[in-house]
Design a protein around this motif. Structure first.
Motif, PDB file in Angstrom:
ATOM      1  N   GLY A 107       2.333   4.016  14.005  1.00 19.60           N
ATOM      2  CA  GLY A 107       2.079   2.707  14.853  1.00 19.60           C
ATOM      3  C   GLY A 107       3.118   1.861  13.970  1.00 19.60           C
ATOM      4  O   GLY A 107       3.815   1.801  12.944  1.00 19.60           O
ATOM      5  N   PRO A 108       3.284   0.422  14.471  1.00 23.55           N
ATOM      6  CA  PRO A 108       4.172  -0.513  13.791  1.00 23.55           C
ATOM      7  C   PRO A 108       3.790  -1.322  12.493  1.00 23.55           C
ATOM      8  O   PRO A 108       4.354  -1.937  11.755  1.00 23.55           O
ATOM      9  N   GLY A 109       2.425  -0.703  12.191  1.00 23.54           N
ATOM     10  CA  GLY A 109       1.993  -1.341  10.869  1.00 23.54           C
ATOM     11  C   GLY A 109       1.032  -2.838  11.268  1.00 23.54           C
ATOM     12  O   GLY A 109       1.401  -3.659  12.072  1.00 23.54           O
ATOM     13  N   THR A 110       0.391  -3.209  10.238  1.00 26.09           N
ATOM     14  CA  THR A 110      -0.433  -4.496  10.284  1.00 26.09           C
ATOM     15  C   THR A 110      -0.266  -4.826   8.862  1.00 26.09           C
ATOM     16  O   THR A 110      -0.489  -4.193   7.763  1.00 26.09           O
ATOM     17  N   ARG A 111       0.297  -5.975   8.859  1.00 22.57           N
ATOM     18  CA  ARG A 111       0.253  -6.654   7.461  1.00 22.57           C
ATOM     19  C   ARG A 111      -0.804  -7.485   7.096  1.00 22.57           C
ATOM     20  O   ARG A 111      -1.084  -8.700   7.830  1.00 22.57           O
ATOM     21  N   LEU A 112      -1.614  -7.361   6.265  1.00 18.76           N
ATOM     22  CA  LEU A 112      -2.798  -8.068   5.818  1.00 18.76           C
ATOM     23  C   LEU A 112      -2.689  -8.743   4.423  1.00 18.76           C
ATOM     24  O   LEU A 112      -2.243  -8.233   3.414  1.00 18.76           O
ATOM     25  N   THR A 113      -3.025 -10.022   4.352  1.00 25.95           N
ATOM     26  CA  THR A 113      -2.747 -11.054   3.315  1.00 25.95           C
ATOM     27  C   THR A 113      -4.112 -11.650   3.238  1.00 25.95           C
ATOM     28  O   THR A 113      -4.613 -12.120   4.155  1.00 25.95           O
ATOM     29  N   VAL A 114      -4.705 -11.240   2.001  1.00 20.02           N
ATOM     30  CA  VAL A 114      -6.073 -11.901   1.476  1.00 20.02           C
ATOM     31  C   VAL A 114      -5.870 -12.879   0.487  1.00 20.02           C
ATOM     32  O   VAL A 114      -5.329 -13.016  -0.448  1.00 20.02           O
ATOM     33  N   THR A 115      -6.393 -14.345   1.161  1.00 21.58           N
ATOM     34  CA  THR A 115      -6.002 -15.351  -0.083  1.00 21.58           C
ATOM     35  C   THR A 115      -7.417 -15.734  -0.814  1.00 21.58           C
ATOM     36  O   THR A 115      -8.542 -15.213  -0.396  1.00 21.58           O
TER      37      THR A 115
END
Lengths: 115, 108
Positions: A107-115
């Motif tokens: 798949g194209p990927g998922t960028r996860l950012t946790v703040t």
């Protein structure tokens, strides 16, 4: 052929919340799906393998209670990051195998950012 | 566990040049795949090549399983070839183990 989609492509969440990522095989049935994590400028690391209708198999060091994987059908697998923390920020990529030759399509990927 | 080593780690080419990327692996494997990861993170399948030689346009790959290495050839490179090239070996259970990648930059 052999197209895999992921949703969402990018997500930002607050620390302590949960995030669900979907992986779908669009034009084939995937008996096996895989979840990888990629940190910046690093390679892909396998997190877990999931087969439709059965429990996922997690790689050593991956917390199964934190990264919940469900493979409910031959075209859909989901990864839920529970109680996310900043160190969970990463690029999550799924792949699916058609069986037969076992070639994996990503798949194209998922960028996860946790703040 | 199995070790997968790619070389060179970084490569800068002038447009039109040719290059060879190498992947060594430390144990017998069921299969081997080459991927190109574009700047947006998408992995694109290049070759599924357990042994022998395959060609697809300007790219070709050769795997010598008995000597535990694979080569990816890029001819007449273009700026769109830039990105990271990964080889990944398939172990039992259809699992892939990735090398660290080769970062390719093609300058116009």
């Amino acid at each position: 052929g052999a197209v895999v989609s992921q949703h969402p492509s990018r997500v930002i969440c607050k620390s302590g919340t949960s995030v669900k990522i979907e992986c779908r095989s669009l034009d084939f049935q995937a008996t096996t799906m895989f979840w990888y994590r990629q940190f910046p400028k690093q390679s892909l690391m396998l997190m877990a393998t999931s087969n439709e209708g059965s429990k996922a198999t997690y790689e050593q060091g991956v917390e199964k209670d934190k990264f919940l994987i469900n493979h409910a059908s031959l075209t859909l697998s989901t990864l839920t990051v529970t109680s996310a923390h900043p160190e969970d920020s990463s690029f999550y990529i799924c792949s699916a195998s058609t069986g037969g030759t076992y070639e994996q399509y990503f798949g194209p990927g998922t960028r996860l950012t946790v703040t | 566990g199995i070790q997968v080593e790619q070389s060179p780690p970084d490569l800068i080419l002038q447009e039109g040049a040719n290059s060879t990327l190498r992947c060594n692996f430390s144990d017998s494997v069921n299969n081997l795949q080459w991927f190109h990861q574009n700047p947006w993170g998408q992995l694109i399948n290049l070759f599924y090549i357990p042994s022998g030689t395959k060609q697809n346009g300007r790219l070709s790959a050769t795997t010598v399983a008995t000597e535990r290495y694979s080569l990816l050839y890029i001819s007449s490179s273009q700026t769109t070839d830039s990105g990271v090239y990964f080889c990944a070996v398939e172990l039992g259970g259809n699992k892939l183990v990735f090398g660290a990648g080769t970062i390719l930059r093609v300058k116009s």
